[in-house]
Motif scaffolding. Structure first.
Motif, PDB file in Angstrom:
ATOM      1  N   LEU B 313       0.824  -1.209   0.000  1.00  0.00           N
ATOM      2  CA  LEU B 313       0.000   0.000   0.000  1.00  0.00           C
ATOM      3  C   LEU B 313       0.860   1.262   0.000  1.00  0.00           C
ATOM      4  CD1 LEU B 313      -2.641  -1.360   2.519  1.00  0.00           C
ATOM      5  CD2 LEU B 313      -3.132  -0.690   0.162  1.00  0.00           C
ATOM      6  N   PRO B 314       1.613   1.474  -1.086  1.00  0.00           N
ATOM      7  CA  PRO B 314       2.448   2.674  -1.153  1.00  0.00           C
ATOM      8  C   PRO B 314       1.582   3.933  -1.178  1.00  0.00           C
ATOM      9  CG  PRO B 314       2.285   1.672  -3.313  1.00  0.00           C
ATOM     10  CD  PRO B 314       1.641   0.710  -2.340  1.00  0.00           C
ATOM     11  N   PRO B 315       1.909   4.943  -0.375  1.00  0.00           N
ATOM     12  CA  PRO B 315       1.089   6.156  -0.409  1.00  0.00           C
ATOM     13  C   PRO B 315       1.376   7.026  -1.631  1.00  0.00           C
ATOM     14  CG  PRO B 315       2.860   6.395   1.191  1.00  0.00           C
ATOM     15  CD  PRO B 315       2.933   4.982   0.668  1.00  0.00           C
ATOM     16  N   ASP B 316       2.643   7.033  -2.079  1.00  0.00           N
ATOM     17  CA  ASP B 316       2.990   7.929  -3.187  1.00  0.00           C
ATOM     18  C   ASP B 316       2.517   7.377  -4.527  1.00  0.00           C
ATOM     19  OD1 ASP B 316       4.799   5.860  -2.883  1.00  0.00           O
ATOM     20  OD2 ASP B 316       6.582   7.094  -3.175  1.00  0.00           O
ATOM     21  N   ARG B 317       2.685   6.108  -4.739  1.00  0.00           N
ATOM     22  CA  ARG B 317       2.255   5.522  -6.003  1.00  0.00           C
ATOM     23  C   ARG B 317       0.912   4.810  -5.873  1.00  0.00           C
ATOM     24  NH1 ARG B 317       3.385   7.149 -10.805  1.00  0.00           N
ATOM     25  NH2 ARG B 317       3.581   5.093 -11.733  1.00  0.00           N
ATOM     26  N   ALA B 318       0.140   5.187  -4.872  1.00  0.00           N
ATOM     27  CA  ALA B 318      -1.223   4.686  -4.784  1.00  0.00           C
ATOM     28  C   ALA B 318      -1.943   5.035  -6.085  1.00  0.00           C
ATOM     29  CB  ALA B 318      -1.942   5.349  -3.614  1.00  0.00           C
TER      30      ALA B 318
END
Lengths: 636, 636
Positions: B313-318
């Motif tokens: 669950l990457p926040p930047d590449r969500a």
């Protein structure tokens, strides 16, 4: 200027601070890590590529043009480049080992291409074999120059390796057509996938024919004007977002960026364009100061195979394409020669022992296209995009033959010469036989178990006058002990990372070096959010990882105690494995998000930890892996 | 069974634990957060969509079939669906507000489609207008059933909203052709992009015509056999990797997965298939226990618009596509009705106030397609794939009209009824006028400033016998004070998350609730590597973020001190902004990787911190943003 006989990859005709050696001037020890890899490449990888050219239909794509196959065109429209890269590997390998066993393959391929080539020199089995396809009509996507570039590089390698000029003649006809079609005064356009630039410069080097260099320069000068037209992939994907001389950041498709940079560096070197070289230094800095993985891999995004933003370096979704690491290695070599700056060799070594090495299986016949730094428990490895095991071949098979061509020429990157003497750039056991500045023969015989053992011996001999032996000392080697014939020397490692010893070596002497091989913790820049609170382990140039196969605890639960790094255990094969203790903290609740400032875990339990070299992962079946390991300390 | 007049989205014909209300039985207060949004949708978003249907060529794509436009086909081959979704929005909005101003647009669209529709009912402006295209020949990619599905949903919404059956007649001809072509005994195939399943069930509900339901069921039954054929996107992309009844994990293209799940749930409900409903519960758990963002967004991968592995669950590449959040909301509604389980409404509320709300600008005319949880300093926002600002429209414009149709029908999701009484599912100010279990009229008038204020008043009246008022209490509301007419009550919030009060309400009574509105720190599951060492801030259902516009320190340098969370500052407009103190730690060296177990930073300096509601980000020009904020504590 005339061609350097039997030169290795990218030997500039113009003077550069460092000069490459001839293909036959360096030999890797067959016991060395790199030497064993080169042997495996010869015995397994190259034959595997040759076999797959048949089974994947690449050669049949030519046969159908000749009415000798009734199969449809198979593979991607740029499948010809698989053949080009494999031929290049064969060229370097033949030049290195003198092995004649590839002769029939070379003849088969040359024969097919010779007969398939149009009268005017055009050669592209997809365009020629597709009724609707029009030459050069869709250069944004067609890869026609890319395919031509790989054919040219193959021809150059075969010629350098064995003197055989049959492929070279085919490649020159292709290049002459390119010059006629896209040279000065002709069409202003470039290929969506850079590659031909460096190939044209190499062909110029091999033939001395200036129009090839001029066309390469013209491709660099034209690029970035948006001539490829709009596309939903955006201009960065095609490296068409800005004129090359105005670029300052590594963005877009990483392989295209790096091939373009290698070609631009070649052009800068051969045209004496110091301004363009300065642009290349800036681009290098952008990539290596903010966008490279600790394994030396490039390109953090699967989407569009692209570089991410600065510090966007997810370990799990690292795209880290094998071809990008190889391209960066090739670019680094060009920058090293052009500048004499050790940082380029440092990065070449980092990539070589980690990102590039990891892409091939221990069998030499299976490959990763994408090289993540983490594989999660429960990973869905069912697609080619992010498999949990190396695959035998790919629908887009750019990486396997790219590895083959690099490894077949690996010895060419070990040492350089200069007006002062000889430089050892990669610390590998082997032999260097070249000439001193005065032209007299010199020899370095390097022994030792690098990269596993920090003790190196260099038997130096030759030269009729004093000359300088320079040994590049890796940045991680904080303290190096040096002796000549057993006596510690006064010379120290310079701020330029070279240990320079000038002597009269004519009588022969033994230089001994001891590099510190402590296990090292590596911390990321604080803006690399994706690995906050983690460290990586390295020893020498080798980066380590944890793999599930070695652990009872779930890999995701393991935490390192920073003061207690795992240590080398008794030798198990040639590689050094690390073992030690850590703790495991399992999730305490199933909820994805819980109230509170810290995750809910069970209390830490001691566990044994085993770290293996990263490049060895995924050789024991699918299992979780991670390079960046959470620690028990504050994240900062 | 016959249709429920003026029902809202997805009102089952078969009995379910909870029953939806009619469109006109609920009204949002125009001062409430949701009510203001619905007003903005009416005044800005829907008109913007209508305008863009013309400017992006969607309507011209039909006109060219009639010889009334000489433009080429414009947009993606499934552009008809933009029209379908906009018409659906108009349908719900007309039904809600009675606003007649859309009449001419509705007539224009219906007229074009009526005349463009083939005699046998086929209607697809791309296939009909493309000489080489063959009906149903490429269902893996063609989206023909997807387009049909959105037309059907539009027709149902318009019919429910205004009683106008002109579109319904067109849609029925389309659906009848689908039944004839793909019904029992005809062709075994399904669309690469699920959507038609839920549309067919809705059409069945509106018309009572069973073959529509049977075709929907057949689509669910057939799917997952690989009938779409191989593709390099892999079968997960097309949700063709396994029979629906055998799936256990949310994988592949997130929107396709969620639309399929909504359709399968509809089929399960209308056919009484409890086994299929159990499969849906497992799939829900997979997504919501391991793959949903704290904002309620789905799909962590840009590549293939897909779900990632559990805890990836990457926040930047969500990727976090707007349409996925909407689809999850719609699926949640169906699961709520089918099970009566409050967890579904809880997740609907999370998505609504965060992921879905964030996708629209304060102006109502600009939209995010992808909804990241972090935008990095130095982000390249030049492409549609990950812009740094909401865009007015997209080449693939699926999201804006999807928002329009959802928001226009928002009141329909506020309350439900059951055999026991009335349930308030979303705590918003407004009015509910429905019937008690005995059929007599009842009314709830809800007041209060939710989601900013925890005090709610519910004026309850009506009914001729005691009935149960149930109020869903969000999981974050640990302690709730409840009183009836000023007297604390004995009833407590049940383990099922409902506060249930059974009374004779006929004389009218005021239920008062006070929900705890403390600022909360949220910690991730320990396996969510991408946000290790970080916490998120929330207050009520609203998730917060830091945006560069509010800070002197670089957002990436800011650290939260867990014991000192920022607090609400004096009200600034309707939203609550949080302010407080933290520290900033800047990078001390430029190197990407350094020796040592922790990043090198300057010593912590106190800084002021401002956190704004996540959904409000990117309304002040491009700037860095982050939801997950590093803390000064151990990461674990």
């Amino acid at each position: 200027m005339t061609a350097i006989p039997r030169s290795g990859p990218a030997a500039p005709l113009r003077p550069t601070p460092l000069r490459p050696l001839r293909l036959d001037e360096v030999e890797l020890s067959p016991e060395s890590q790199l030497g064993r890899w080169q042997q495996l490449n010869r015995s397994a990888t190259i034959p595997h590529c040759v076999t797959n050219l048949e089974s994947s239909g690449v050669l049949d794509n030519f046969r159908r043009l000749l009415g000798e196959s009734d199969k449809p065109f198979t593979g991607f429209w740029f499948a010809d480049s698989d053949l080009g890269k494999t031929l290049e590997a064969v060229g370097w390998e033949t030049g290195r080992s003198g092995d004649p066993s590839w002769k029939s393959f070379l003849d088969t391929a040359a024969d097919l291409m010779e007969r398939a080539q149009a009268d005017d020199g055009y050669l592209d089995s997809y365009v020629q074999g597709t009724p609707d396809a029009v030459r050069w009509d869709n250069l944004k996507w067609s890869h026609e120059m890319y395919v031509a570039g790989h054919l040219i590089q193959a021809a150059v390698a075969v010629h350098r390796g064995s003197g055989d000029d049959r492929l070279l003649a085919i490649a020159r006809r292709v290049a002459d057509l390119l010059v006629a079609t896209f040279g000065e005064g002709a069409r202003d356009l470039y290929d969506g996938h850079p590659e031909v630039e460096t190939a044209l410069v190499e062909l110029y080097r091999e033939t001395g024919h200036e129009p090839y260099l001029q066309l390469a320069k013209r491709q660099i000068d034209l690029r970035g004007q948006g001539l490829l037209g709009e596309d939903r992939f955006g201009p960065q994907y095609f490296q068409d977002h800005a004129p090359v001389r105005e670029t300052t950041e590594a963005i877009g498709h990483s392989v295209r960026h790096l091939y373009l940079a290698a070609g631009a560096t070649d052009v800068a070197v051969e045209t004496g364009d110091t301004e363009l070289l300065e642009v290349m230094k800036k681009l290098w800095h952008s990539a290596f100061a903010t966008k490279v993985y600790v394994t030396g891999a490039h390109g953090s995004r699967h989407r569009d195979e692209a570089y991410g933003d600065p510090y966007e370096l997810p370990p799990d979704r690292a795209y880290a394409e094998t071809c990008a690491s190889i391209a960066a290695f090739q670019w680094g070599w060009r920058m090293l020669l052009a500048t004499g700056d050790a940082q380029y060799a440092e990065e070449m070594e980092r990539a070589l022992y980690n990102a590039i090495a990891a892409s091939t299986s221990q069998s030499g016949t299976e490959f990763f296209y994408s090289n993540p730094l983490q594989l999660r428990t429960g990973h869905d490895g069912s697609t080619e995009d992010s498999p949990d095991q190396r695959l035998s071949w790919y629908a887009c098979a750019c990486c396997p033959p790219n590895l083959a061509r690099l490894v077949a020429s690996l010895q060419a990157y070990v040492a350089t010469t200069s007006e002062a003497g000889v430089q050892l750039q990669l610390l590998t056991a082997g032999a260097v036989r070249t000439t001193a500045p005065d032209g007299s023969p010199v020899e370095l015989r390097v022994s030792g178990g690098y990269p596993w053992d920090g003790e190196l011996g260099i038997e130096v001999s030759g030269g009729t006058a004093p000359w300088e032996l320079a040994v590049r000392i890796p940045a991680w080697a904080s303290e190096v002990q040096v002796a000549v014939d057993g006596t510690p020397v006064e010379e120290a490692v310079g701020s330029d990372s070279y240990l320079r010893i000038t002597r009269d070596w004519s009588a022969g002497a033994r230089v001994s070096l001891v590099l510190p091989m402590q296990v090292r913790a590596i911390a990321p820049h604080p803006r690399v959010d994706a690995v906050r609170g983690c460290l990586a382990l390295a020893r020498g140039p080798v980066v380590y990882c944890l793999e599930q196969a070695d652990h009872d605890a779930v890999v995701e639960d393991i935490r390192l105690v920073p003061g207690e790094l795992p240590q080398p255990r008794d030798v198990d094969g040639p590689d050094v494995v690390l073992t030690g203790s850590g703790v495991a903290v399992a999730p305490e609740v199933d909820e994805l998000y819980v109230p509170g400032a810290a995750p809910r875990t069970t209390s830490p339990q001691p566990v044994d930890i085993t770290a293996i070299p990263y490049y060895r992962w995924a050789n024991r079946g699918p299992n979780a892996m991670r390079v960046w390991i959470p620690t028990t300390e504050k994240a900062v």
